[in-house]
Design a protein around this motif. Structure first.
Motif, PDB file in Angstrom:
ATOM      1  N   PHE A 288      78.318  79.728  -2.548  1.00 12.57           N
ATOM      2  CA  PHE A 288      77.359  78.731  -2.079  1.00 12.57           C
ATOM      3  C   PHE A 288      76.031  79.401  -1.690  1.00 12.57           C
ATOM      4  O   PHE A 288      76.019  80.542  -1.223  1.00 12.57           O
ATOM      5  N   SER A 317      70.676  74.697   3.007  1.00 12.53           N
ATOM      6  CA  SER A 317      70.454  73.249   2.986  1.00 12.53           C
ATOM      7  C   SER A 317      71.655  72.538   3.590  1.00 12.53           C
ATOM      8  O   SER A 317      72.770  73.067   3.605  1.00 12.53           O
ATOM      9  N   SER A 318      71.412  71.327   4.087  1.00  6.83           N
ATOM     10  CA  SER A 318      72.498  70.553   4.694  1.00  6.83           C
ATOM     11  C   SER A 318      73.639  70.348   3.713  1.00  6.83           C
ATOM     12  O   SER A 318      74.819  70.448   4.077  1.00  6.83           O
ATOM     13  N   GLU A 319      73.295  70.089   2.455  1.00 11.97           N
ATOM     14  CA  GLU A 319      74.317  69.859   1.437  1.00 11.97           C
ATOM     15  C   GLU A 319      75.142  71.116   1.187  1.00 11.97           C
ATOM     16  O   GLU A 319      76.376  71.058   1.114  1.00 11.97           O
ATOM     17  N   ALA A 320      74.478  72.270   1.084  1.00 10.88           N
ATOM     18  CA  ALA A 320      75.191  73.524   0.837  1.00 10.88           C
ATOM     19  C   ALA A 320      76.093  73.881   2.017  1.00 10.88           C
ATOM     20  O   ALA A 320      77.223  74.362   1.837  1.00 10.88           O
ATOM     21  N   GLN A 322      77.524  71.788   4.151  1.00  6.19           N
ATOM     22  CA  GLN A 322      78.675  70.891   4.140  1.00  6.19           C
ATOM     23  C   GLN A 322      79.687  71.282   3.071  1.00  6.19           C
ATOM     24  O   GLN A 322      80.896  71.216   3.282  1.00  6.19           O
ATOM     25  N   GLU A 323      79.175  71.703   1.898  1.00  6.04           N
ATOM     26  CA  GLU A 323      80.071  72.143   0.834  1.00  6.04           C
ATOM     27  C   GLU A 323      80.845  73.397   1.257  1.00  6.04           C
ATOM     28  O   GLU A 323      82.042  73.538   0.977  1.00  6.04           O
ATOM     29  N   HIS A 326      83.513  72.395   3.764  1.00  7.31           N
ATOM     30  CA  HIS A 326      84.617  71.746   3.060  1.00  7.31           C
ATOM     31  C   HIS A 326      85.504  72.787   2.363  1.00  7.31           C
ATOM     32  O   HIS A 326      86.739  72.683   2.395  1.00  7.31           O
TER      33      HIS A 326
END
Length: 342
Positions: A288, A317-320, A322-323, A326
Motif C-alpha cells: 500500500f 491517503s484516507s483510502e490507502a 483504510q485498505e 483492512h
C-alpha cells in the motif's frame, strides 16, 4: 477438581463487620496452575486460607474431589489437609532443624516409618534441587533455598493441591523465576493442582493457565491468562496488565507523534501466538502507498502463547490507510485506532 460456590467471609469486630470475601464462585480444573491476583486488601490471602479452613467461612462451599471441606469434622479436616499443602511468603521453617529434618517433619506427624521417611526426603531433596544442602540449617540458606525447603516439605505427603500464598514476594526477580520454574516442573511431573496468590502480574503471566482478579473481596474478572491479557475488562485488570505490557515511553511517543504530524492515524496492533512472528509492517509498506513509523513495541510470553503489542503511525491517503487497516484485520491481528492525527 476444585469448585468454590458462594463463598463468603465476614470478620466481626467492635467497629463493625468487614467483608473480606464476598460471593466467590470459581472452578479450577485438575492439574492446572490457577492464579489469583489482587492488590493489598483485595481478599486473596483470606480466600486461600478458606480453602483449607485455616479461616472458617461465613457461608458457601469449597468442594475438592467431591468433598465439601467446609462441612468436615475436625478429624476429617485433619485428614483432608494432608491432600491440601501450603507454602508461605516467609517460608515458616523450623530454624532448629536441618533441611532434611524440616522436610521430614510432616512425615513424622503422619507416623511414617523412618525408612520410608528417609526415602521420601531423598526424593524431595532431589526434586527441588537441594542436593548437597541436606544438613544445612535455614540460617545458612538463601531465600530461594529456604522456599525450596518449604516446597519440599509441602509435598512430603503427596498432596493433590498446593496452595501458594505470595510464595515469591520475598524473593529477588532472578530467584522468583527459578522458583516459578520449579513450580511448573512440579505441576508437570506430579500433575499437581496449584493455586497461586500474588500481586505480581509477572508471576501470573509466567506460569498460570487461568487467573481470577480480585478487588474488594470479589472476583471481578477471570479466564485464560492470554484472554485476560488481550481483553482486560476492569480498570484493576488493566493496571495489572500494564505491569507487563505498559510503558511510559509509549504515552510519550504517542503525544510526540500527534504533535509532530498533521495527518494519518496512530494504531495499536495486538499479536497473538504465531502472529507475533509475522513480517506485517514490511508487507504493508510493499502493498500500500502508506508510510509506517513504529513508535513502540513489546512481546511477552504466557503459558498459552506469545502476546505482543505494536504501536505505529500510518500516513497516506484516507483510502490507502483504510485498505491497509483492512489488510491487517484480515491477518487476524487486532487493530485499535488510538488516535486520528489532524
Amino acid at each position: 477438581m476444585i469448585s468454590i460456590k458462594g463463598l463468603n467471609k465476614i470478620f466481626k469486630s467492635s467497629s463493625g463487620d468487614v467483608t473480606a470475601v464476598e460471593d466467590l464462585n470459581i472452578s479450577i480444573p485438575k492439574g492446572e496452575i490457577f492464579g489469583v491476583i489482587g492488590y493489598s486488601g483485595a481478599g486473596k490471602s483470606t480466600l486461600i486460607r478458606l480453602l483449607n479452613r485455616l479461616e472458617e467461612p461465613t457461608s458457601g462451599e469449597v468442594i475438592i474431589d467431591d468433598q465439601d471441606v467446609t462441612k468436615l469434622s475436625t478429624n476429617k479436616l485433619r485428614e483432608a489437609r494432608q491432600d491440601i499443602a501450603m507454602i508461605f511468603q516467609h517460608f515458616n521453617l523450623l530454624w532448629s532443624r536441618t533441611v532434611r529434618e524440616n522436610i521430614a517433619f510432616p512425615l513424622e506427624i503422619a507416623k511414617v516409618s523412618k525408612q520410608e521417611r528417609e526415602k521420601r526426603v531423598d526424593e524431595l531433596i532431589h526434586l527441588v534441587g537441594l542436593s548437597g544442602r541436606e544438613d544445612a540449617y535455614p540460617s545458612q540458606l538463601s531465600g530461594g533455598q529456604k522456599q525450596r525447603v518449604g516446597i519440599a516439605r509441602a509435598l512430603a505427603n503427596n498432596p493433590k493441591v498446593l496452595l501458594c500464598d505470595e510464595a515469591t514476594s520475598a524473593l529477588d526477580p532472578e530467584t522468583t523465576d527459578s522458583i516459578l520454574d520449579l513450580l511448573v516442573d512440579i505441576n508437570e511431573k506430579l500433575g499437581l493442582t496449584i493455586i497461586l496468590i500474588t500481586h505480581e502480574m509477572h508471576v501470573i503471566r509466567k506460569i498460570c493457565h487461568q487467573v481470577a482478579v480480585m478487588e474488594h473481596g470479589r472476583v471481578v474478572e477471570q479466564g485464560d491468562v492470554l484472554d485476560v491479557f488481550l481483553h482486560p475488562q476492569q480498570p484493576v485488570t488493566k493496571r495489572f496488565v500494564d505491569q507487563i505490557m505498559g510503558d511510559r515511553d509509549e504515552e510519550d511517543a504517542l503525544s510526540t507523534i500527534v504533535s509532530q504530524h498533521d495527518s494519518g492515524k496512530v494504531l495499536r496492533l495486538h499479536f497473538v501466538g504465531e502472529k507475533t512472528n509475522q513480517a506485517l509492517i514490511s508487507e504493508i509498506a510493499k502493498r500500500f502507498p502508506v508510510a509506517v513509523n513504529i513508535l513502540h513495541g513489546k512481546i511477552t510470553q504466557t503459558k498459552k502463547g506469545a502476546y505482543g503489542t505494536l504501536i505505529v503511525h500510518i500516513d497516506g491517503s484516507s483510502e490507502a490507510i483504510q485498505e491497509a487497516i483492512h489488510y491487517i484485520e484480515e491477518t487476524s491481528v487486532e487493530v485499535e485506532v488510538t488516535s486520528d492525527v489532524s
